[in-house]
Design a protein around this motif. Structure first.
Motif, PDB file in Angstrom:
ATOM      1  N   ARG A  34       4.292   6.692  -4.740  1.00 32.28           N
ATOM      2  CA  ARG A  34       5.682   7.021  -5.075  1.00 32.28           C
ATOM      3  C   ARG A  34       5.803   8.484  -5.509  1.00 32.28           C
ATOM      4  O   ARG A  34       6.707   9.210  -5.068  1.00 32.28           O
ATOM      5  CB  ARG A  34       6.173   6.096  -6.187  1.00 32.28           C
ATOM      6  CG  ARG A  34       7.641   6.309  -6.563  1.00 32.28           C
ATOM      7  CD  ARG A  34       8.068   5.366  -7.666  1.00 32.28           C
ATOM      8  NE  ARG A  34       7.349   5.626  -8.919  1.00 32.28           N
ATOM      9  CZ  ARG A  34       6.411   4.826  -9.405  1.00 32.28           C
ATOM     10  NH1 ARG A  34       6.062   3.720  -8.761  1.00 32.28           N
ATOM     11  NH2 ARG A  34       5.813   5.117 -10.551  1.00 32.28           N
ATOM     12  N   GLY A  93       3.555  -4.018   1.081  1.00 27.43           N
ATOM     13  CA  GLY A  93       4.936  -4.459   1.214  1.00 27.43           C
ATOM     14  C   GLY A  93       5.769  -3.510   2.062  1.00 27.43           C
ATOM     15  O   GLY A  93       5.429  -2.338   2.227  1.00 27.43           O
ATOM     16  N   PRO A  94       6.885  -3.998   2.620  1.00 32.77           N
ATOM     17  CA  PRO A  94       7.701  -3.205   3.557  1.00 32.77           C
ATOM     18  C   PRO A  94       8.306  -1.948   2.940  1.00 32.77           C
ATOM     19  O   PRO A  94       8.420  -0.923   3.609  1.00 32.77           O
ATOM     20  CB  PRO A  94       8.794  -4.185   3.998  1.00 32.77           C
ATOM     21  CG  PRO A  94       8.805  -5.259   2.955  1.00 32.77           C
ATOM     22  CD  PRO A  94       7.401  -5.361   2.454  1.00 32.77           C
ATOM     23  N   GLU A  95       8.698  -1.998   1.662  1.00 31.34           N
ATOM     24  CA  GLU A  95       9.321  -0.836   1.037  1.00 31.34           C
ATOM     25  C   GLU A  95       8.333   0.324   0.948  1.00 31.34           C
ATOM     26  O   GLU A  95       8.666   1.470   1.278  1.00 31.34           O
ATOM     27  CB  GLU A  95       9.827  -1.191  -0.360  1.00 31.34           C
ATOM     28  CG  GLU A  95      10.560  -0.046  -1.043  1.00 31.34           C
ATOM     29  CD  GLU A  95      11.142  -0.444  -2.389  1.00 31.34           C
ATOM     30  OE1 GLU A  95      11.484   0.458  -3.163  1.00 31.34           O
ATOM     31  OE2 GLU A  95      11.247  -1.666  -2.660  1.00 31.34           O
ATOM     32  N   MET A  96       7.108   0.047   0.522  1.00 33.06           N
ATOM     33  CA  MET A  96       6.102   1.089   0.414  1.00 33.06           C
ATOM     34  C   MET A  96       5.624   1.540   1.790  1.00 33.06           C
ATOM     35  O   MET A  96       5.367   2.725   2.021  1.00 33.06           O
ATOM     36  CB  MET A  96       4.923   0.589  -0.437  1.00 33.06           C
ATOM     37  CG  MET A  96       4.133   1.699  -1.104  1.00 33.06           C
ATOM     38  SD  MET A  96       2.934   1.031  -2.287  1.00 33.06           S
ATOM     39  CE  MET A  96       4.013   0.094  -3.359  1.00 33.06           C
ATOM     40  N   ALA A 114       7.296   1.771   4.404  1.00 34.08           N
ATOM     41  CA  ALA A 114       8.306   2.623   5.023  1.00 34.08           C
ATOM     42  C   ALA A 114       8.049   4.093   4.723  1.00 34.08           C
ATOM     43  O   ALA A 114       8.534   4.977   5.436  1.00 34.08           O
ATOM     44  CB  ALA A 114       9.697   2.225   4.536  1.00 34.08           C
ATOM     45  N   GLU A 115       7.285   4.362   3.660  1.00 38.47           N
ATOM     46  CA  GLU A 115       6.976   5.738   3.283  1.00 38.47           C
ATOM     47  C   GLU A 115       5.710   6.264   3.961  1.00 38.47           C
ATOM     48  O   GLU A 115       5.408   7.456   3.878  1.00 38.47           O
ATOM     49  CB  GLU A 115       6.806   5.835   1.752  1.00 38.47           C
ATOM     50  CG  GLU A 115       8.009   5.379   0.956  1.00 38.47           C
ATOM     51  CD  GLU A 115       9.206   6.297   1.156  1.00 38.47           C
ATOM     52  OE1 GLU A 115       9.005   7.453   1.564  1.00 38.47           O
ATOM     53  OE2 GLU A 115      10.338   5.841   0.929  1.00 38.47           O
TER      54      GLU A 115
END
Length: 268
Positions: free
Chosen positions: A114, A143-146, A148-149
């Motif tokens: 992050r 996970g998908p949120e991480m 995506a980065e």
């Protein structure tokens, strides 16, 4: 060179997948096939010197000649086919363990990813694992949120030579459009460190129970983990003056320091 990207190894670095996922999955597969042997932690540490799961199975079967019972003739008829069969079953159980949440991220991984993105740095995954083996780790641990980065994934089947060869790190840097000197690798093993160093990528090693006794002479920084506020890391080589955990500022100093610098002075 200024730091532009963090390149994360997966097994043992992002999560303790070897101890909590892969080794138990191998043993479950052996049991399912009616085989009497199991891989304990001491033996598994030796097998981890092989660059991948299929290589570990083949090395084990050929070196240790374990009793295969009713599978003996099948294995003799085609060791690669037998290894593929065992590995397929192992992968099934590994996916199940990941889906059940048995293998969380190591402390500090989510925080550092992050902070890297907030600082405008690129993120990449660099692993000997195949995309098929990697998929459950990315889906259930990161996970998908991480995910995506993460801009680049370089996996073992994409290069001729896996780690400890530098090929996979060179591929990741090329895909990011960066020079190796603009990247820092996060690794957990001597094999991964050797690959990063050979590619010209500085490396930070976050040891675990399987790798803590390996040789990390070439590492710029060796820590017990990335650490978190309130849960500091233990520095085994190098320095993290002023912080109890690995920060983006510390990694920038690593990337900017001359390679001939004393490792003890690389992180101030």
């Amino acid at each position: 060179m200024s730091l532009q990207a963090l390149l994360f190894d997966v097994d043992g670095t992002i999560a303790d997948t070897e101890a909590l996922g892969h080794r138990p999955a191998y043993n479950r597969a052996f049991r399912e096939l009616g085989l009497s042997f199991r891989w304990g932690p001491k033996l598994y540490r030796k097998l981890l010197k092989q660059p991948g799961g299929r290589e570990r199975l083949k090395y084990f079967f050929l070196k240790y000649h374990p009793p295969l019972g009713e599978h003996e003739e099948e294995a003799k008829a085609g060791i690669d086919a037998w290894v593929a069969r065992v590995h397929e079953l192992k992968s099934h159980y590994f996916h199940r363990y990941m889906r059940r949440g048995r293998v969380p991220l190591r402390p500090g991984v989510a925080r550092l990813m992050r902070e890297a993105r907030e600082a405008g740095l690129h993120l990449a995954i660099v692993t000997n694992a195949s995309r098929k083996t990697l998929e459950p780790v990315l889906k259930y641990s990161l996970g998908p949120e991480m995910m995506a980065e993460v801009e680049v994934i370089a996996s073992g089947e994409e290069v001729k030579n896996k780690k400890p060869s530098p090929d996979i790190y060179l591929l990741a840097a090329q895909r990011l459009g960066l020079k190796p000197e603009e990247c820092v690798a996060l690794e957990d093993s001597e094999m991964g460190l050797e690959a990063a160093s050979a590619a010209g990528v500085r490396a930070v090693v976050t040891v675990n129970s399987d790798t803590i006794e390996q040789d990390f002479t070439e590492a710029s920084l060796v820590v017990s983990g990335l650490g978190e506020p309130g849960a500091p890391t233990r520095v085994l080589k190098g320095q993290l003056s002023g912080y109890g955990w690995v920060t983006i500022d510390a990694l920038k100093l690593l990337c900017e320091a001359p390679k001939s610098a004393d490792p003890e002075s690389l992180v101030a």
